[in-house]
Design a protein around this motif. Sequence first.
Motif: not given
Length: 353
Positions: A111-134
């Motif tokens: 799942x971490x591999x997938x998360x990294x992949x998602x972040x990379x792909x969206x970052x390449x489309x100009x998306x910021x990556x944000x994190x917040x409280x659970x």
Amino acid sequence: MTTNDLDSIVESARQAFAGAPTPAELENAKALFIGKAGRITELMKGMAVLSVEEKKTRGAAINTAKQAIEAALNDRRQALADAELDIQLKAEALDVSLPGRLREPGGLHPVSLTMERIELIFASMGFDVADGPEIESDWHSFTSLNNPPNHPARSMQDTFYVDIKGDDGIPYNLRPHTSPMQVRYAHAHIKKFADAVKRGEPMPEIRVIAPGRTYRVDSDATHSPMFHQCEGLWLGENVSFKDLKVVFTDFCRTFFESDDLALRFRPSFFPFTEPSAEIDIQFQSGPLSGKWLEVAGSGQVHPAVVRNMGLDPEKYIGFAFGMGPDRLTMLRYGVNDLRLYFDGDVRFLRQFR
Ligand code: DAH
């Protein structure tokens, strides 16, 4: 005193040294012969009364004896030091023939591999990556998303509540989705927006994804009480449903490394979007070929949500989506039971290394 006497002194010195079991005792034995009051030293002192001729021969003989004693002393010193080193080496002995302790290389969780992949792909489309409280407030998880208390849509998520009440008297929750990050992200950046507008710069956009852990009272082969989501949000002056289709289609094709992939936007309902759609994908080949598989919820962000972000819904329009990285991982790797992710069985996890 004769040469024989000297010989016997040397001999008794040798015996005394040989009998000294430790360096300290050896130094004591040395004092008896060549120390300040040692036998050789005393003999030298006694030479004062001799004639010049006698001094020469007698002196030479005593010196020879002294040198012999010193040589014996040094030999014994060396022998004792060697013995000590030997003991130390034996105590610290290393068996180099023992097999080594193998360290297996680790790897990232699928799942971490997938998360990294998602972040990379969206970052390449100009998306910021944000994190917040659970642990989230009721307002962020629901009300800000146009889902007020007692609204029937709240039952869409079987939420865990925490034993702490917020300022509104409602208990905090373990966030059941990453959607609260939409409003959180907007609030965190709103000042920057206002400043840009003041400077007469073009209206800034919000383009962000927020991946993370989410929680619901749910547990079976495809649901786990702790799971992952990734929120996406793109708001601007002129961001439309068409952009959602382009972005999400692009993402899916890149993620699954296949252009042979169909997408379907199926009408649905979410309080925070209008219109709303479930996104289904269909592989054209492989074991899942032909089946429609749901991968995300999405829609055009509801004006009430835009307002709760502190933005003017007359100026800002756009889309949001929420997808399930656990599901995407199952589809990408052909995993058939979600619970495998969390069992910690290395035989399963090793396959992704
Ligand atoms: N939060 C929704 C859920 O957990 C998923 C979702 C649907 C997120 C539509 C969105 C959206 O941002 O626009 O079921």
